[in-house]
Design a protein around this motif. Structure first.
Motif, PDB file in Angstrom:
ATOM      1  N   SER A 247       0.801  -1.243  -0.033  1.00  0.00           N
ATOM      2  CA  SER A 247       0.102  -0.230   0.215  1.00  0.00           C
ATOM      3  C   SER A 247       0.839   1.441  -0.222  1.00  0.00           C
ATOM      4  O   SER A 247       0.460   2.485  -0.184  1.00  0.00           O
ATOM      5  CB  SER A 247      -1.005   0.042   1.317  1.00  0.00           C
TER       6      SER A 247
ATOM      7  N   SER B 245      -7.091  -1.869  -2.793  1.00  0.00           N
ATOM      8  CA  SER B 245      -5.990  -2.685  -3.533  1.00  0.00           C
ATOM      9  C   SER B 245      -6.075  -2.784  -4.726  1.00  0.00           C
ATOM     10  O   SER B 245      -4.919  -2.829  -5.368  1.00  0.00           O
ATOM     11  CB  SER B 245      -5.800  -4.035  -2.732  1.00  0.00           C
TER      12      SER B 245
ATOM     13  N   ARG C  48      -4.647   2.860  -7.538  1.00  0.00           N
ATOM     14  CA  ARG C  48      -3.921   3.607  -6.655  1.00  0.00           C
ATOM     15  C   ARG C  48      -4.328   5.101  -6.457  1.00  0.00           C
ATOM     16  O   ARG C  48      -4.704   5.522  -7.352  1.00  0.00           O
ATOM     17  CB  ARG C  48      -2.387   3.441  -7.186  1.00  0.00           C
TER      18      ARG C  48
ATOM     19  N   TYR D  71      -4.241   2.763  -0.963  1.00  0.00           N
ATOM     20  CA  TYR D  71      -2.995   2.367  -1.623  1.00  0.00           C
ATOM     21  C   TYR D  71      -2.378   3.590  -2.322  1.00  0.00           C
ATOM     22  O   TYR D  71      -3.166   3.879  -3.003  1.00  0.00           O
ATOM     23  CB  TYR D  71      -2.938   1.158  -2.451  1.00  0.00           C
TER      24      TYR D  71
END
Length: 575
Positions: A67, A435, A438, A455
């Protein structure tokens, strides 16, 4: 039945004082104010994520924290042997922080009390002074997330002095071995080790071979335990690098002000206030104690001056060294690249204990008839530390219902309800968990998003792979080109690998109100997407997101959150 007189004894009174100090945190819980700079915006996420991804003791070179920065090497973060990390494995982050702080301050108080009573203030009539000074020590404005790095030094010193005098027991060796477990090597390890090695050489030079041997063994044990605790660091430095750190590009010539005036200014700050990571407090009580000892010590000022001189010269010498050393290192940084790994100004981490040593010595030198003076000096030191302890003072304001508007408490800063709403919305929009995409953060620290299980491509890290810094720079190159100060901040330092805006500067605390609008933000959206980025979470509204290759998605607010978050997605045209 417990006698009432027990609670009138100095040590129980000091413990009661510490309990009153900690009571503000206990009453406020998750609404406690915690230091933000280099603490809540950085350090607290690290032990949380180590536990979240179950890699506390996983030191394999291939282990990553997914992350952070598309997979930060686990060994870039702190050791798993730290009790602080263990606490974050069994408690929520805010509770782990508060329990860690309580334990660190309690052990600091007991260690200072033992040192004062055994060595510095051993007389029966000095118990009250020792208790007050131990309480003043335990309530200093420290970064408790660093464990016993500062407050544990008295216990370590006492253990070494007992071993040196031939009165050591097994628990003294245990204390020496335990100190590296709950302290940071890069902050104090080299300097404590050098100081103890110097003491061993001093004893050997003066014919005290037995004392020199025991101090030498204690030093060896201390450093051996640091190697065990910080094995990934030592392995990377001495055997084989797991990754090339971005620190090799630190350019102190750009980051350090050169010249005599600058060095003297920094030296004065170290002497009078100290460095904030190592406990920043005004040394006024110490200075007054020195003047009182010189004025009233039995036998005149000359004997007192001879006793105080080594301490004072040491403190002044360390302050001057810390004030000028970065200038010297900057001139030889390319010839001695290992200096990038250690900041030599951290020798200043030894100054708080040295200042308390001077204060204790002055209290010993003052005659018994000056009880009001000695008590006043201890009280002044206690009040000075409390006044400069921003966590404690801000929590008093929280309890009084008058918090500082731009110093949010933990709950408002982390804003879990707000970010949970954002996660839920993005899950519905994308069909993906956090996850699966991003994010980048603008106007607030990425640690906030990390603590909320996002993340992030950005982060504040003491060490991360140099190639990632080079991959990240094109994303913000347009903003860096607008501001030489930001460009130097990233290129010559780069610990804060952030999405900068020259309009915001280094403001990473953009509040919900008044609304802050960034008129023109130069993000390279294609480079952002190539690195895996999809969403920008911004605490400031973007006036022209399309110019950054972004499209607005939604904005989110919560009455208990410090932030108003605007969510932007990479536009289809930029993909």
């Amino acid at each position: 039945m417990i006698s009432r007189s027990l609670f009138l004894r100095p040590l129980p009174l000091a413990l009661a004082g510490l309990l009153l100090f900690l009571l503000t945190f206990l009453l406020l819980g998750s609404h406690s104010y915690l230091i933000i700079h280099d603490n809540l915006d950085t350090e607290i996420a690290s032990p949380y994520l180590l536990n979240k991804f179950h890699v506390v003791f996983d030191y394999r070179p291939t282990t990553l924290i997914p992350s952070i920065m598309n997979g930060l090497p686990r060994n870039a973060l702190r050791s798993g042997l730290s009790p602080t990390v263990w606490l974050f494995g069994v408690l929520p982050p805010w509770a782990a922080y508060l329990v860690n702080q309580a334990l660190v301050r309690l052990l600091g108080l007991l260690g200072m009390w033992a040192l004062l009573r055994r060595r510095w203030l051993p007389e029966p009539g000095q118990r009250g002074l020792a208790a007050g000074l131990a309480l003043a020590w335990a309530t200093l404005p420290i970064y408790s997330i660093y464990g016993l790095t500062v407050l544990g030094q008295p216990a370590l010193l006492l253990a070494v002095l007992r071993l040196r005098a031939g009165r050591g027991r097994w628990w003294d060796w245990l204390l020496v071995a335990a100190f590296p477990v709950w302290s940071f090597f890069v902050f104090v390890g080299p300097f404590v080790g050098a100081a103890l090695a110097g003491l061993a050489l001093y004893d050997f030079w003066h014919g005290r071979q037995a004392a020199a041997l025991k101090v030498g063994l204690a030093t060896g044990l201390l450093m051996a335990m640091y190697v065990v605790v910080e094995w990934p660091l030592f392995y990377s430095l001495l055997v084989a690098q797991q990754f090339v750190s971005h620190r090799v590009e630190h350019d102190l010539l750009q980051e350090t002000q050169l010249g005599l005036i600058s060095g003297l200014r920094q030296s004065f700050n170290f002497l009078v206030l100290g460095q904030y990571h190592s406990s920043q407090f005004f040394r006024g009580a110490v200075a007054l104690a020195v003047m009182a000892a010189l004025a009233w010590a039995p036998g005149g000022w000359r004997p007192a001056a001879r006793k105080l001189a080594p301490w004072l010269l040491g403190i002044v010498g360390v302050s001057i060294f810390c004030g000028f050393v970065l200038q010297g290192v900057a001139l030889v940084q390319h010839q001695l690249p290992l200096l990038h790994a250690f900041n030599l100004t951290r020798l200043g981490f030894l100054l708080p204990l040295a200042c308390f040593g001077v204060l204790a010595l002055c209290l010993r030198l003052l005659p018994a008839g000056r009880h009001s003076v000695t008590t006043g000096l201890v009280g002044l030191q206690l009040l000075t530390g409390l006044a400069m302890n921003t966590e404690w003072s801000n929590n008093l304001r929280e309890l009084a219902g008058r918090p500082k508007p731009h110093e949010p408490n933990y709950a408002r800063y982390v804003a879990a309800p707000l970010f949970n709403t954002i996660k839920t919305y993005l899950a519905r929009r994308t069909g993906l968990p956090p996850s699966g995409y991003r994010v980048g953060c603008l106007g607030f620290a990425p640690a906030v998003a990390q603590l909320n299980d996002f993340y992030t491509l950005d982060s504040n890290q003491n060490s991360y792979p140099l190639p990632y810094k080079h991959q990240f720079r094109p994303l913000i190159a347009g903003e860096l080109a607008k501001d030489d100060a930001l460009r130097s901040y990233f290129d010559a330092w780069g610990n804060r690998c952030y999405f900068f805006s020259h309009e915001l500067g280094r403001n990473f605390l953009v509040p919900a109100t008044p609304v802050r609008t960034v008129q023109a933000w130069a993000l390279d959206a294609r480079a952002f997407q190539r690195l895996g980025g999809r969403f920008i979470l911004s605490a400031a509204r973007l006036a022209t997101p399309a110019h950054s290759g972004l499209q607005p998605v939604a904005d989110f607010a919560h009455p208990d959150a410090y932030w108003h978050i605007y969510v932007y997605e990479v536009a289809a045209a930029a993909r």
